[in-house]
Design a protein around this motif. Structure first.
Motif, short mmCIF file in Angstrom:
data_model
loop_
_atom_site.label_atom_id
_atom_site.label_comp_id
_atom_site.label_asym_id
_atom_site.label_seq_id
_atom_site.Cartn_x
_atom_site.Cartn_y
_atom_site.Cartn_z
N THR A 143 13.80 -4.40 3.53
CA THR A 143 13.50 -3.57 4.71
C THR A 143 14.73 -2.72 5.06
O THR A 143 15.82 -3.26 5.19
CB THR A 143 13.12 -4.44 5.92
OG1 THR A 143 11.88 -5.10 5.60
CG2 THR A 143 12.92 -3.60 7.15
N LYS A 183 0.41 4.18 0.19
CA LYS A 183 0.03 5.28 1.08
C LYS A 183 0.36 4.97 2.53
O LYS A 183 0.21 5.82 3.40
CB LYS A 183 -1.46 5.58 0.93
CG LYS A 183 -1.84 6.09 -0.47
CD LYS A 183 -3.32 6.39 -0.57
CE LYS A 183 -3.68 6.89 -1.97
NZ LYS A 183 -5.14 7.16 -2.10
N ASP A 184 0.83 3.74 2.78
CA ASP A 184 1.22 3.32 4.12
C ASP A 184 2.70 3.64 4.33
O ASP A 184 3.54 3.32 3.47
CB ASP A 184 0.98 1.82 4.28
CG ASP A 184 1.48 1.29 5.60
OD1 ASP A 184 0.76 1.38 6.59
OD2 ASP A 184 2.64 0.78 5.62
N GLU A 185 3.05 4.27 5.45
CA GLU A 185 4.42 4.73 5.66
C GLU A 185 5.43 3.59 5.65
O GLU A 185 6.51 3.71 5.09
CB GLU A 185 4.52 5.52 6.96
CG GLU A 185 3.87 6.90 6.89
CD GLU A 185 4.40 7.74 5.75
OE1 GLU A 185 5.64 7.79 5.56
OE2 GLU A 185 3.58 8.33 5.01
N GLY A 186 5.08 2.47 6.27
CA GLY A 186 6.00 1.34 6.27
C GLY A 186 6.23 0.78 4.89
O GLY A 186 7.38 0.50 4.50
N ASP A 187 5.16 0.63 4.12
CA ASP A 187 5.30 0.12 2.76
C ASP A 187 6.02 1.13 1.87
O ASP A 187 6.78 0.74 0.96
CB ASP A 187 3.93 -0.21 2.18
CG ASP A 187 3.36 -1.51 2.75
OD1 ASP A 187 4.06 -2.16 3.55
OD2 ASP A 187 2.23 -1.88 2.38
N ARG A 188 5.79 2.41 2.09
CA ARG A 188 6.49 3.43 1.32
C ARG A 188 8.00 3.35 1.56
O ARG A 188 8.81 3.46 0.63
CB ARG A 188 5.98 4.83 1.68
CG ARG A 188 4.59 5.13 1.15
CD ARG A 188 4.06 6.45 1.69
NE ARG A 188 4.88 7.58 1.24
CZ ARG A 188 4.72 8.21 0.08
NH1 ARG A 188 3.77 7.83 -0.75
NH2 ARG A 188 5.49 9.23 -0.23
N ALA A 189 8.39 3.15 2.81
CA ALA A 189 9.81 3.06 3.13
C ALA A 189 10.44 1.84 2.46
O ALA A 189 11.57 1.90 1.95
CB ALA A 189 10.00 2.98 4.65
N ASN A 230 0.87 -1.17 0.00
CA ASN A 230 0.00 0.00 0.00
C ASN A 230 0.91 1.22 0.00
O ASN A 230 1.53 1.55 1.01
CB ASN A 230 -0.89 -0.02 1.23
CG ASN A 230 -1.77 1.22 1.33
OD1 ASN A 230 -1.72 2.11 0.47
ND2 ASN A 230 -2.58 1.29 2.37
#
Length: 386
Positions: free
Chosen positions: A385, A84-90, A82
């Protein structure tokens, strides 16, 4: 599909081995282009939204597998993100830092709003190739207009040029605008990669389905350029070479193409009609094209006396370009199709092979399967990650 110790699939060796492609594309035109990259050995990581690519839910199906999805996503890895999700964006940012190519086919502006424009991705990775394919491209007054293949076929002039004079404009029997854009997308990416070898810098590739289809128009475009008018639909015949058409035999039609005066003379000798060479309507290709209807009537009166198979054998032996009119089942059953490995299996599903044959690499008739949604998510999250 074999899987390596890290949970990721093994990839076929090819000229693009060692390249990593982040594939944000969906439906047909983008995935078609990135599937060729995967066939050529690139590592293609398909980034899907949590609900998956829409075509996973489109038939036809074999078991629970969508051929619509599988044919253009074979050999790829899948991770659901996603953006728009900060973790997924990173995670996505870290993927871009290590990638060679990012490919997307959203409507122009979507990636900008997500904060992942070409300019922003270049800050992360100056060598990144950013390739985008959309209906009308990233410039021009229609750039933000939504588009599907049939809309592009209709707007480009292709649909109006297809069909018979007494029939309606007709869609080509495949998603040709999607596929044309996918081919140009692949070509644009490979060209940009070569340019990067020279300059050391990445670039943006901008492909439009409309442009790709317009570039495919060939004869209708030439006719317009010569006369200023769109040509009328002409069915199966060639606009400037005659006889060059489908012809009815006793049992079924076949295809015959005489592209010059020499071949027409051979045809007349083969069918024992030397008088056609002396007919003032048929003595030159220009005249034959002008009187194509009368010539077709004369030829079909002869061809109706024997089966298509008989005529094809006779005309082929005379050195004439001739062939049967086949459906897809008959075409895929040809020994030529098998010899060229143009029907392959991927995960047990039949699909078209890759027409690009390179002598340095094996052309297998078994390809890696298309991935399940997020099939490689755990391994990819571990790898990328931050």
């Amino acid at each position: 599909m074999a899987t390596s110790d890290n949970g990721l699939p093994d990839r076929p060796d090819g000229p693009l081995s060692g390249l990593t492609v982040i594939d944000l594309t969906h439906v047909i035109n983008g995935p078609f282009g990135t599937a060729i990259l995967a066939d050529m050995g690139a590592r293609v990581i398909k980034v899907e939204p949590p609900q998956g690519d829409d075509t996973r839910r489109n038939g036809p199906y074999v078991g629970d597998k969508s051929l619509y999805f599988a044919c253009v996503n074979r050999g790829k890895e899948s991770i659901a993100l996603n953006l728009k999700d900060e973790g997924d964006r990173a995670l996505f940012v870290n993927m871009v830092r290590q990638a060679d190519v990012v490919v997307e086919n959203f409507r122009p502006g979507v990636m900008d709003r997500l904060g992942f424009s070409f300019a922003e991705l270049q800050k992360l990775n100056p060598r990144i190739i950013y390739a985008a394919s959309s209906g009308f491209g990233h410039s021009g007054p229609m750039s933000l207009s939504p588009a599907y293949d049939t809309i592009i076929q209709g707007m480009s002039g292709l649909m109006e040029a297809t069909g018979f004079p007494d029939g309606p404009a007709t869609r080509v029997g495949t998603s040709i605008s999607d596929i044309a854009a996918g081919l140009y997308l692949y070509a644009g990416i490979v060209t940009a990669l070569y340019d990067r070898e020279r300059t050391g810098k990445g670039t943006q590739v901008d492909i439009a389905m409309f442009d790709a289809t317009l570039a495919f128009l060939e004869h209708p475009f030439m006719a317009w350029a010569a006369t200023g008018k769109a040509p009328e639909r002409i069915g199966n015949r060639h606009p400037s070479m005659t006889p060059f058409d489908t012809f009815a035999a006793q049992d079924r039609p076949f295809v015959l193409c005489c592209g010059n005066d020499h071949l027409f003379a051979v045809l007349c000798a083969t069918i024992d009609r030397p008088d056609l060479l002396q007919d003032p309507r048929f003595v030159t290709n220009v005249l034959r094209t002008e009187h194509h209807a009368a010539l077709k009537v004369a030829l079909e009166a002869i061809f109706s006396t024997r089966t298509a198979e008989d005529w094809i054998a006779t005309l082929h032996d005379a050195g004439l370009p001739v062939g049967p009119l086949l459906d897809v089942a008959e075409a895929t059953a040809l020994p030529q199709t098998a010899a060229r490995k143009m029907v392959v299996t991927a995960g047990g599903l039949k699909m078209p092979g890759n027409p690009i044959k390179l002598s340095s690499y094996a052309d297998s008739d078994a390809r890696p399967a298309a991935p399940d949604l997020d099939q490689h998510g755990a391994a990819l999250r571990k790898e990328f990650t931050p």
